[in-house]
Write a protein that holds these residues in place. Structure first.
Motif, PDB file in Angstrom:
ATOM      1  N   GLN A   1       1.422  45.226  59.657  1.00  0.00           N
ATOM      2  CA  GLN A   1       0.084  44.747  59.980  1.00  0.00           C
ATOM      3  C   GLN A   1       0.147  43.649  61.027  1.00  0.00           C
ATOM      4  O   GLN A   1       1.064  42.823  61.032  1.00  0.00           O
ATOM      5  CB  GLN A   1      -0.588  44.202  58.713  1.00  0.00           C
TER       6      GLN A   1
ATOM      7  N   GLN B   1       3.673  47.341  54.336  1.00  0.00           N
ATOM      8  CA  GLN B   1       2.787  47.933  55.343  1.00  0.00           C
ATOM      9  C   GLN B   1       2.757  47.044  56.577  1.00  0.00           C
ATOM     10  O   GLN B   1       2.515  45.857  56.488  1.00  0.00           O
ATOM     11  CB  GLN B   1       1.376  48.085  54.783  1.00  0.00           C
TER      12      GLN B   1
ATOM     13  N   TYR C   1       1.430  49.951  67.272  1.00  0.00           N
ATOM     14  CA  TYR C   1       0.667  49.292  66.212  1.00  0.00           C
ATOM     15  C   TYR C   1      -0.325  48.318  66.827  1.00  0.00           C
ATOM     16  O   TYR C   1      -0.002  47.616  67.780  1.00  0.00           O
ATOM     17  CB  TYR C   1       1.611  48.548  65.255  1.00  0.00           C
TER      18      TYR C   1
END
Length: 120
Positions: free
Chosen positions: A3, A1, A109
């Motif tokens: 991050q 994932q 992101y």
């Protein structure tokens, strides 16, 4: 994932310095553009600086160009924002963001932010 985690915020006196870190996990920064943004209470999010980690090219907003420096350590998968001569108006939540193509307000992101408070 994928991050992004910001750290290094805190309380600093006017004229002081802080270095913020943006650590990436779940992906490598090599092929991304990383940006630093901030949002003060009651104000819109403001873009500060970006770096293209593949070649180190940088961009700075005029308001911080002299006082802030963006850098990266690809080995640590981390981007930094060195902030000098801090002013009370620099008080804000600081965010880092990543995008595979360019530096812009709608980066792909985002981290959750770190609070910087400049006060005596």
């Amino acid at each position: 994932q994928l991050q992004l985690v910001e750290s290094g915020g805190g309380l600093v006196q006017p004229g002081g310095s802080l270095t913020l870190s943006c650590a990436a996990s779940g992906f490598t920064l090599d092929n991304y553009v990383i940006g630093w943004f901030r949002q003060a209470p009651g104000r819109e999010r403001e873009g500060l600086s970006c770096i293209r980690t593949s070649d180190g090219s940088t961009y700075y907003a005029g308001a911080v160009k002299v006082r802030f420096t963006i850098s990266r350590d690809n080995a640590k998968n981390t981007v930094y924002l060195q902030m000098n001569s801090l002013k009370p108006e620099d008080t804000a939540v600081y965010y880092c963001a990543a995008d595979p193509t360019s530096c812009h307000r709608a980066m792909a992101y985002w981290g959750k932010g770190t609070l910087v408070t400049v006060s005596s």
